[in-house]
Write an enzyme that holds these catalytic residues in place. Structure first.
Site, short mmCIF file in Angstrom:
data_model
loop_
_atom_site.label_atom_id
_atom_site.label_comp_id
_atom_site.label_asym_id
_atom_site.label_seq_id
_atom_site.Cartn_x
_atom_site.Cartn_y
_atom_site.Cartn_z
CG HIS A 33 -2.12 -0.97 1.00
ND1 HIS A 33 -3.22 -0.68 0.24
CD2 HIS A 33 -2.30 -2.24 1.45
CE1 HIS A 33 -4.04 -1.73 0.25
NE2 HIS A 33 -3.50 -2.69 0.97
CG ASP A 35 1.07 0.68 -5.17
OD1 ASP A 35 0.40 0.96 -4.14
OD2 ASP A 35 0.65 -0.08 -6.05
N GLY A 121 -3.01 -13.42 -6.33
CA GLY A 121 -2.19 -12.29 -5.89
C GLY A 121 -0.76 -12.34 -6.41
CG LEU A 122 1.28 -15.57 -6.91
CD1 LEU A 122 1.84 -16.96 -7.20
CD2 LEU A 122 2.11 -14.89 -5.85
CB SER A 124 -1.97 -14.58 -13.52
OG SER A 124 -3.32 -14.20 -13.33
CB SER A 125 -3.91 -9.54 -14.66
OG SER A 125 -3.46 -8.81 -13.54
CG ASP A 169 1.11 -6.09 -9.78
OD1 ASP A 169 1.82 -5.96 -8.76
OD2 ASP A 169 -0.13 -6.19 -9.74
CE1 TYR A 219 -5.29 -0.31 -3.91
CE2 TYR A 219 -6.83 0.94 -5.27
CZ TYR A 219 -5.54 0.53 -4.99
OH TYR A 219 -4.49 0.97 -5.77
P1 ADP Z 1 -4.10 -11.96 -10.55
O1 ADP Z 1 -3.49 -10.91 -11.42
O2 ADP Z 1 -3.95 -11.67 -9.10
O3 ADP Z 1 -3.63 -13.34 -10.86
P2 ADP Z 1 -6.47 -11.05 -11.88
O4 ADP Z 1 -7.89 -11.26 -11.61
O5 ADP Z 1 -5.95 -9.66 -11.90
O6 ADP Z 1 -5.67 -11.94 -10.83
O7 ADP Z 1 -6.10 -11.68 -13.30
C1 ADP Z 1 -6.46 -13.00 -13.61
C2 ADP Z 1 -6.97 -13.08 -15.04
O8 ADP Z 1 -5.88 -12.90 -15.97
C3 ADP Z 1 -7.55 -14.40 -15.37
O9 ADP Z 1 -8.88 -14.53 -14.96
C4 ADP Z 1 -7.42 -14.42 -16.90
O10 ADP Z 1 -8.45 -13.67 -17.50
C5 ADP Z 1 -6.10 -13.69 -17.11
N1 ADP Z 1 -5.02 -14.68 -17.22
C6 ADP Z 1 -3.99 -14.89 -16.37
N2 ADP Z 1 -3.22 -15.92 -16.76
C7 ADP Z 1 -3.77 -16.40 -17.89
C8 ADP Z 1 -3.46 -17.48 -18.77
N3 ADP Z 1 -2.44 -18.31 -18.55
N4 ADP Z 1 -4.27 -17.66 -19.85
C9 ADP Z 1 -5.32 -16.86 -20.09
N5 ADP Z 1 -5.67 -15.84 -19.29
C10 ADP Z 1 -4.90 -15.61 -18.20
MG MG Z 2 -4.10 -8.89 -11.48
#
Ligand code: ADP
Ligand code: MG
Length: 381
Positions: A33, A35, A121-122, A124-125, A169, A219
């Protein structure tokens, strides 16, 4: 470089015209918190990543395939628009940002696969956005540097995912360096690497598997409380533009302890200072001192900033007095997600087993855990 392999799930999509890019998820060791208060964060890229295979198709058609969702999407460059809540929105969001930069974007075919757990929370987006941005930049030789790509990916998240995230991120995914953490100044985007030499210790994440609905509303409340605190401080110290510029003396002098923003601002100012101390611990090679700072961050987040929840507190309290655990705290925005722990390698299995049992018994939920290593940021593989 050249260390990372193409996942078998993508091998059949690779041919002489394709480029394959890996972009990792991230952890944040300390600096939570901070950033949006123009402070510092201390993230690192991890050994879980999103991979994309991209190729030209000499038309304006866009073909997207997700291996994980087993789905394909077709559109054209002219028809790019958000698909909120759908995996394709992160890819199209990046494409839209490229176009916004005034660059001519041709059609392409892209396949995505990843092993960053979704929504844990890692980030992935950010990993998918950065993989796509880097891959397009390579394929079409746009000439953006990593800093520009990180901002482009962040704006894609703002506009096509509707999440007003900071830069951490995307920056961590693109700038990660094996066995190093990145001290990022969120005000200037200046950064410095610090080696994280954990030796007999390792990073373990415990996933609460909960996401309380409070997360996004609270938030916004926290952001507003920090701004309110800055306004109070500014009445006496007009040079203070954000909590980054404030000291604890200013907080004590200008904000009444009865004011809701007092504890919020106290936490943020102390956390920014704590991160600097933690970096000095790393320079000295004192990971135990570093771990103590993590516990202090958790206490601040739980008691003063009030963004923890019973599941996160449970996981931290369970390990707090275990001599094999030198640091633990909730990680991320709060109200769910993971805790980050630094644990002696010999004790990991036993702690995972006993904590999983206890979590199931006391909170009635399954606990997930992830062992993470710190790896390089985005690259072509
Ligand atoms: P976080 O960023 O914390 O993992 P988010 O809700 O911000 O969670 O992002 C997750 C979304 O990102 C997933 O629901 C999907 O839409 C997209 N995403 C992440 N990884 C992949 C993947 N390997 N293939 C397709 N979409 C993905
Ligand atoms: Mg995300």
């Amino acid at each position: 470089m050249g260390l990372y392999r193409i996942p078998i799930q993508l091998e059949k999509f690779v041919n002489p015209g394709t480029i394959v890019v890996r972009s990792p998820g991230r952890i944040n060791l300390i600096g939570e918190h901070t950033d949006y208060n123009n402070g510092f964060v201390l993230p690192a890229a991890i050994d879980k990543a999103v991979y994309v295979v991209i190729e030209k198709n000499e038309t304006d058609a866009i073909f997207l395939r997700s291996v994980d969702f087993n789905e394909t999407i077709e559109t054209t460059v002219a028809d790019i628009k958000p698909a909120f809540g759908h995996w394709s929105t992160y890819i199209l969001g990046v494409a839209a940002q490229v176009i916004k930069k005034g660059v001519m974007l041709p059609g392409f075919k892209l396949t995505v696969y990843g092993d960053v757990p979704l929504g844990a929370g890692l980030s992935s987006s950010a990993a998918i956005e950065c993989a796509v941005a880097f891959a397009m930049n390579e394929l079409f030789s746009f000439g953006f540097d990593r800093r520009e790509l990180s901002l482009l990916a962040q704006h894609a998240e703002h506009e096509y995912a509707g999440v007003k995230c900071g830069i951490m991120d995307q920056f961590a995914s693109l700038f990660g360096k094996k066995n190093n953490v990145i001290r990022l100044d969120c005000r200037s985007l200046e950064y410095e690497y610090f080696p994280l030499e954990l030796n007999e210790f390792t990073v373990v994440l415990f996933d609460t598997q909960v996401k309380h609905s409070l997360a996004s509303s609270e938030y916004n409340v926290r952001r507003a409380q920090c701004e309110a605190g800055v306004s109070l401080i500014q009445q006496k110290y007009p040079e203070v533009k954000s909590l980054r510029d404030a000291t604890i003396l200013m907080v004590n002098e200008c904000i009444s302890k009865e004011d809701a923003s007092y504890n919020r601002c106290k936490y943020v100012v102390e956390e920014i200072a704590r991160l600097q101390t933690a970096c000095q611990d790393l320079v000295k090679g004192d990971v135990r001192a570093f771990g103590k700072e993590m516990f202090a961050t958790h206490d601040g987040l739980s008691k003063e900033y009030e963004v923890s929840c019973k599941e996160l507190d449970y996981l931290v309290e369970y390990v707090r007095d275990n001599p094999a655990v030198i640091g633990a705290r909730m990680m991320g925005g709060g109200f769910g997600g993971c805790t980050i722990n630094i644990i002696h390698k010999d004790a990991v299995n036993e702690i995972v087993t006993s904590l999983s049992d206890a979590y199931a018994k006391d909170l009635g939920k399954e606990l997930k855990h992830y062992l993470v290593n710190i790896e390089d940021g985005t690259s072509v593989i």
